[in-house]
Scaffold this motif. Structure first.
Motif, PDB file in Angstrom:
ATOM      1  N   UNK A   1       0.884  -1.222   0.036  1.00 36.44           N
ATOM      2  CA  UNK A   1      -0.039   0.085   0.127  1.00 36.44           C
ATOM      3  C   UNK A   1       0.882   1.294  -0.019  1.00 36.44           C
ATOM      4  N   UNK A   2       0.193   2.362   0.238  1.00 31.04           N
ATOM      5  CA  UNK A   2       0.811   3.573   0.219  1.00 31.04           C
ATOM      6  C   UNK A   2       1.460   3.850   1.797  1.00 31.04           C
ATOM      7  N   UNK A   3       2.843   3.601   1.805  1.00 31.72           N
ATOM      8  CA  UNK A   3       3.484   3.612   3.143  1.00 31.72           C
ATOM      9  C   UNK A   3       4.672   4.846   3.395  1.00 31.72           C
ATOM     10  N   UNK A   4       4.781   5.230   4.558  1.00 31.87           N
ATOM     11  CA  UNK A   4       5.813   5.973   4.760  1.00 31.87           C
ATOM     12  C   UNK A   4       7.034   5.073   5.452  1.00 31.87           C
ATOM     13  N   UNK A   5       8.134   5.544   5.242  1.00 34.07           N
ATOM     14  CA  UNK A   5       9.289   4.889   5.583  1.00 34.07           C
ATOM     15  C   UNK A   5      10.392   5.609   5.902  1.00 34.07           C
ATOM     16  N   UNK A   6      11.132   4.995   7.016  1.00 38.38           N
ATOM     17  CA  UNK A   6      12.454   5.763   7.454  1.00 38.38           C
ATOM     18  C   UNK A   6      13.493   4.789   6.637  1.00 38.38           C
ATOM     19  N   UNK A   7      14.289   5.615   5.770  1.00 36.93           N
ATOM     20  CA  UNK A   7      15.330   4.910   4.987  1.00 36.93           C
ATOM     21  C   UNK A   7      16.601   4.853   5.697  1.00 36.93           C
ATOM     22  N   UNK A   8      16.879   5.472   6.639  1.00 32.90           N
ATOM     23  CA  UNK A   8      18.155   5.348   7.217  1.00 32.90           C
ATOM     24  C   UNK A   8      18.877   4.055   7.360  1.00 32.90           C
ATOM     25  N   UNK A   9      18.237   2.679   7.856  1.00 32.98           N
ATOM     26  CA  UNK A   9      19.041   1.763   7.694  1.00 32.98           C
ATOM     27  C   UNK A   9      19.189   1.172   6.453  1.00 32.98           C
ATOM     28  N   UNK A  10      18.797   1.716   5.161  1.00 33.68           N
ATOM     29  CA  UNK A  10      19.110   1.249   3.894  1.00 33.68           C
ATOM     30  C   UNK A  10      20.378   1.684   3.773  1.00 33.68           C
ATOM     31  N   UNK A  11      20.878   2.714   3.990  1.00 31.39           N
ATOM     32  CA  UNK A  11      22.332   3.147   3.728  1.00 31.39           C
ATOM     33  C   UNK A  11      23.384   2.777   4.863  1.00 31.39           C
ATOM     34  N   UNK A  12      22.837   2.973   6.008  1.00 29.16           N
ATOM     35  CA  UNK A  12      23.433   2.753   7.149  1.00 29.16           C
ATOM     36  C   UNK A  12      24.082   1.140   7.274  1.00 29.16           C
ATOM     37  N   UNK A  13      23.231   0.394   6.605  1.00 31.85           N
ATOM     38  CA  UNK A  13      23.657  -1.210   6.610  1.00 31.85           C
ATOM     39  C   UNK A  13      24.240  -1.620   5.345  1.00 31.85           C
ATOM     40  N   UNK A  14      24.205  -0.681   4.413  1.00 32.93           N
ATOM     41  CA  UNK A  14      24.400  -0.832   3.055  1.00 32.93           C
ATOM     42  C   UNK A  14      23.678  -2.291   2.297  1.00 32.93           C
ATOM     43  N   UNK A  15      22.440  -2.214   2.387  1.00 28.48           N
ATOM     44  CA  UNK A  15      21.565  -3.301   1.955  1.00 28.48           C
ATOM     45  C   UNK A  15      21.280  -3.059   0.622  1.00 28.48           C
ATOM     46  N   UNK A  16      20.971  -4.216  -0.054  1.00 25.56           N
ATOM     47  CA  UNK A  16      20.525  -4.512  -1.447  1.00 25.56           C
ATOM     48  C   UNK A  16      19.244  -4.795  -1.444  1.00 25.56           C
ATOM     49  N   UNK A  17      18.532  -3.828  -1.997  1.00 23.55           N
ATOM     50  CA  UNK A  17      17.004  -3.884  -1.894  1.00 23.55           C
ATOM     51  C   UNK A  17      16.696  -4.158  -3.566  1.00 23.55           C
ATOM     52  N   UNK A  18      15.784  -5.088  -3.509  1.00 24.38           N
ATOM     53  CA  UNK A  18      15.161  -5.867  -4.889  1.00 24.38           C
ATOM     54  C   UNK A  18      13.614  -5.679  -4.692  1.00 24.38           C
ATOM     55  N   UNK A  19      12.956  -4.993  -5.612  1.00 23.89           N
ATOM     56  CA  UNK A  19      11.522  -4.916  -5.692  1.00 23.89           C
ATOM     57  C   UNK A  19      11.084  -5.655  -6.780  1.00 23.89           C
ATOM     58  N   UNK A  20      10.081  -6.556  -6.590  1.00 27.15           N
ATOM     59  CA  UNK A  20       9.440  -7.378  -7.522  1.00 27.15           C
ATOM     60  C   UNK A  20       7.952  -7.435  -7.628  1.00 27.15           C
ATOM     61  N   UNK A  21       7.355  -7.092  -8.470  1.00 31.25           N
ATOM     62  CA  UNK A  21       5.855  -6.950  -8.473  1.00 31.25           C
ATOM     63  C   UNK A  21       5.070  -7.934  -9.120  1.00 31.25           C
ATOM     64  N   UNK A  22       5.698  -8.381 -10.250  1.00 30.84           N
ATOM     65  CA  UNK A  22       4.814  -9.101 -11.177  1.00 30.84           C
ATOM     66  C   UNK A  22       5.564 -10.425 -11.799  1.00 30.84           C
ATOM     67  N   UNK A  23       5.647 -10.714 -13.160  1.00 33.28           N
ATOM     68  CA  UNK A  23       6.311 -11.910 -13.834  1.00 33.28           C
ATOM     69  C   UNK A  23       6.391 -11.560 -15.118  1.00 33.28           C
ATOM     70  N   UNK A  24       7.214 -12.422 -15.769  1.00 35.41           N
ATOM     71  CA  UNK A  24       7.141 -12.488 -17.330  1.00 35.41           C
ATOM     72  C   UNK A  24       6.700 -13.723 -17.575  1.00 35.41           C
TER      73      UNK A  24
END
Length: 377
Positions: free
Chosen positions: A303-326
């Motif tokens: 849904x429409x969410x608000x989020x604190x992005x600090x751990x993304x860079x602080x922990x150097x995370x790889x984020x991958x979004x996947x919604x559908x398929x081929x």
């Protein structure tokens, strides 16, 4: 034919958005209406719907939880239902509901040209209204007796696979596509030593079953809020099942810290985390549950969410979004249906369209993981 059709209403959208799960089912902007049976365009076929699922994204739409920023890419009023098991001349088929360039009478966009129809640039262009089956004003989705589709979007169901398992082909394709993106794909998966799945709905539990079927033999934990979900997670191969993310991280041995404001934060979490709940709280938990340099897979629709992005860079995370398929992932998901141990346990007894209020109440109360309709043609 009888159909369950969604008629958008801004007042009802705002009321549902304010009240959330307290919004009465009877007031949802759905109507049981009769429509003519759809006539297939040239080169398409008509298919009779056997079962159609209620997806979390359907509930999000009805309860005002989805992002208004996505509204240009769908069209209404529409017969909902994009998780469809159908039948063509006696052959059971899983229906890929995408309406990409080929369906829209357009030359392939760059995404479609490389086989990535789920990323089609033209989902709001061409000869059809915006959106895929189930979110399309021109073509009916599965919450009706019949649909139409190009033959290339229909995948024969393997013999011996029960209907209650076959109707899971579409969400299984969502999970498979995400795992391909996060862990290498096809026959070259590289799974980490520890993985946490946050969310034990349909997508989360199918992801668990797929990970085991594809060879993940490490620690594979699940956060499940409800007893039925927890029991299913254990039956599908979870190493451990926890009522919340904090309990999972404590058992893993992650270090807990208390900030000056807000919930606790952690170091030394899981090598990979799959977020399959799609809420603001689950996204925050996911960000802090991943180990430093870890990988996060966001699966399905949030849904429409608000989020604190600090751990993304602080922990150097790889984020991958996947919604559908081929198309390739959808076909592989159908082939895998025969190899998964009992995912039909997620599926409710079928509801008639006339009993849609009972069906959606059951979905909202999580009496079943996957509620399905059996429309009558």
């Amino acid at each position: 034919m009888k159909t369950l059709t969604y008629y958008p209403s801004i007042p009802r959208f705002l009321a549902a958005r304010a009240l959330g799960r307290r919004y009465p089912t009877a007031a949802l902007p759905l109507r049981l209406v009769k429509r003519p049976e759809p006539a297939p365009p040239a080169g398409w076929v008509r298919a009779r719907v056997r079962l159609a699922g209620v997806c979390g994204s359907d509930l999000a739409l009805l309860l005002g939880k989805n992002s208004p920023r996505l509204s240009p890419f769908f069209s209404f009023p529409a017969v909902l239902g994009h998780e469809i098991l159908a039948e063509v001349e006696g052959q059971r088929v899983a229906v890929n509901p995408l309406l990409a360039c080929a369906e829209r009478g357009l030359a392939p966009c760059p995404a479609c040209a490389r086989g990535e129809e789920g990323l089609c640039e033209n989902v709001a262009e061409g000869s059809l209204a915006p959106g895929m089956l189930g979110y399309n004003a021109d073509l009916p989705g599965g919450w009706g007796g019949w649909i139409v589709a190009r033959p290339q979007r229909l995948y024969p169901i393997p013999d011996g696979v029960p209907d209650e398992r076959a109707v899971l082909a579409e969400p299984l394709a969502v999970a498979l596509r995400g795992l391909d993106r996060a862990f290498g794909g096809r026959d070259r998966y590289r799974f980490p030593a520890s993985t946490l799945i946050i969310g034990a709905g349909t997508i989360g539990l199918l992801t668990l079953a797929l990970l085991r079927a594809l060879g993940h033999d490490g620690r594979l934990d699940v956060v499940a809020r409800h007893p039925r979900q927890a029991a299913l997670a254990r039956s599908l191969g979870a190493s451990h099942v926890y009522p919340d993310t904090a309990a999972a991280l404590t058992d893993l041995g992650a270090r807990r810290y208390r900030p000056i404001l807000g919930a606790p934060v952690y170091r030394g979490g899981y090598a990979a985390v799959v977020e399959a709940a799609g809420s603001a709280s689950s996204l925050d938990q996911t960000a802090w549950a991943a180990a430093e340099g870890g990988r996060v897979l966001l699966l399905g629709a949030a849904g429409e969410v608000r989020h604190d992005f600090s751990p993304h860079w602080f922990s150097e995370l790889d984020w991958i979004g996947s919604y559908t398929y081929d198309a390739a992932a959808f076909g592989r998901a159908v082939d895998l249906l025969g190899q998964l141990p009992g995912p039909e346990a997620l599926v409710s007894p079928p509801f008639a369209l006339e009993n849609w209020r009972d069906a959606l109440d059951a979905a909202r109360a999580r009496r079943f993981v996957k509620v399905v309709f059996r429309p009558r043609a």
